[in-house]
Design an enzyme around this catalytic site. Structure first.
Site, PDB file in Angstrom:
ATOM      1  N   PHE A   5       0.824  -1.203   0.000  1.00  0.00           N
ATOM      2  CA  PHE A   5       0.000   0.000   0.000  1.00  0.00           C
ATOM      3  C   PHE A   5       0.860   1.257   0.000  1.00  0.00           C
ATOM      4  O   PHE A   5       1.819   1.367   0.775  1.00  0.00           O
ATOM      5  CB  PHE A   5      -0.885   0.054   1.254  1.00  0.00           C
ATOM      6  CG  PHE A   5      -2.073  -0.854   1.229  1.00  0.00           C
ATOM      7  CD1 PHE A   5      -3.303  -0.405   0.780  1.00  0.00           C
ATOM      8  CD2 PHE A   5      -1.961  -2.164   1.673  1.00  0.00           C
ATOM      9  CE1 PHE A   5      -4.407  -1.243   0.769  1.00  0.00           C
ATOM     10  CE2 PHE A   5      -3.057  -3.014   1.666  1.00  0.00           C
ATOM     11  CZ  PHE A   5      -4.288  -2.552   1.212  1.00  0.00           C
ATOM     12  N   ASP A   6       0.499   2.203  -0.846  1.00  0.00           N
ATOM     13  CA  ASP A   6       1.005   3.558  -0.698  1.00  0.00           C
ATOM     14  C   ASP A   6       0.393   4.118   0.589  1.00  0.00           C
ATOM     15  O   ASP A   6      -0.607   3.582   1.096  1.00  0.00           O
ATOM     16  CB  ASP A   6       0.587   4.380  -1.922  1.00  0.00           C
ATOM     17  CG  ASP A   6       0.984   5.832  -1.809  1.00  0.00           C
ATOM     18  OD1 ASP A   6       2.130   6.104  -1.405  1.00  0.00           O
ATOM     19  OD2 ASP A   6       0.147   6.699  -2.117  1.00  0.00           O
ATOM     20  N   LEU A   7       0.964   5.194   1.112  1.00  0.00           N
ATOM     21  CA  LEU A   7       0.459   5.761   2.367  1.00  0.00           C
ATOM     22  C   LEU A   7      -0.439   6.973   2.118  1.00  0.00           C
ATOM     23  O   LEU A   7      -1.656   6.909   2.284  1.00  0.00           O
ATOM     24  CB  LEU A   7       1.637   6.140   3.269  1.00  0.00           C
ATOM     25  CG  LEU A   7       1.306   6.708   4.655  1.00  0.00           C
ATOM     26  CD1 LEU A   7       0.467   5.734   5.470  1.00  0.00           C
ATOM     27  CD2 LEU A   7       2.597   7.064   5.399  1.00  0.00           C
ATOM     28  N   ASP A   8       0.157   8.088   1.682  1.00  0.00           N
ATOM     29  CA  ASP A   8      -0.600   9.325   1.473  1.00  0.00           C
ATOM     30  C   ASP A   8      -1.528   9.192   0.268  1.00  0.00           C
ATOM     31  O   ASP A   8      -1.098   8.832  -0.826  1.00  0.00           O
ATOM     32  CB  ASP A   8       0.358  10.498   1.240  1.00  0.00           C
ATOM     33  CG  ASP A   8       1.319  10.695   2.404  1.00  0.00           C
ATOM     34  OD1 ASP A   8       0.849  10.719   3.549  1.00  0.00           O
ATOM     35  OD2 ASP A   8       2.536  10.817   2.157  1.00  0.00           O
TER      36      ASP A   8
END
Length: 215
Positions: free
Chosen positions: A10-13
């Site tokens: 997963f990407d965060l932002d």
């Protein structure tokens, strides 16, 4: 993908959390510290996702010393308060619970400095769901998403054919495809359908509840 993925990155932002206030506030602080008027909000929003060293030159030019100073000012504010200025997107907690329940391994792969990212993830209500957090070190400027996805695969012994990368910007999609990983774009973050499609997303979803089917 043959069967469900064993590893979901997963990407965060813009994917797990809406961090616009903390990031754009820190960008504004950095530019004003250099007596530079920040660009409009929509421009600052477009800078969420790419590395800071790729975004600040758009207003500071090719002066690497001023860019470095802007990044330093950014981190001063972000480390103090910006890191906590975010909200979790609706449906993310339930999604991660389902992925965990079915046995998938989870990790975060972000362009955010890894020390900041780990601090944020550790304070999220679902932070314990992730096996690892990957991001550039404070000394690194050139860690692309492709490099970070490769690091995650190597560290977690992931099989690219059974791995998915989920993110809201083209960098996430490009990083996934560079590693032969399934690329899933999300539309609740800071990117657009056009951006994700042009980058080569295998699937694009509009809500967390649609992700299970897209994997």
């Amino acid at each position: 993908m043959n069967g469900r993925p064993r590893l979901v990155l997963f990407d965060l932002d813009g994917t797990l959390i809406d961090s616009e206030i903390g990031i754009t506030g820190s960008m504004t602080h950095a530019l004003r510290a250099l007596d530079v008027e920040p660009p409009p909000r929509e421009v600052l929003r477009s800078w969420i996702g790419p590395p800071l060293h790729a975004s600040f030159p758009q207003v500071l030019g090719a002066d690497s010393e001023r860019v470095d100073l802007a990044v330093q000012h950014y981190h001063e504010r972000f480390d103090a308060i910006g890191w906590s200025e975010h909200v979790v997107y609706p449906g993310i907690v339930e999604l991660l619970d389902e992925l965990h329940a079915r046995g998938d391994r989870l990790a975060v792969v972000t362009s955010k400095v890894v020390t900041q990212a780990r601090r944020i993830v550790a304070h999220l209500p679902f932070g314990h769901r992730f096996d690892a957090v990957f991001g550039p070190t404070p000394e690194t400027r050139s860690s692309t998403k492709a490099m970070l996805v490769a690091e995650a695969l190597r560290t977690l012994d992931g099989d690219p054919s059974k791995t998915a990368m989920i993110g809201d910007r083209r960098y996430d999609i490009e990083g996934a495809r560079a590693n032969a990983v399934r690329a899933v774009g999300v539309l609740w973050g800071f990117g657009s359908t056009d951006e994700l499609r042009k980058a080569g997303a295998h699937a694009i979803v509009t809500a967390p509840g649609e992700l299970l089917a897209a994997l």
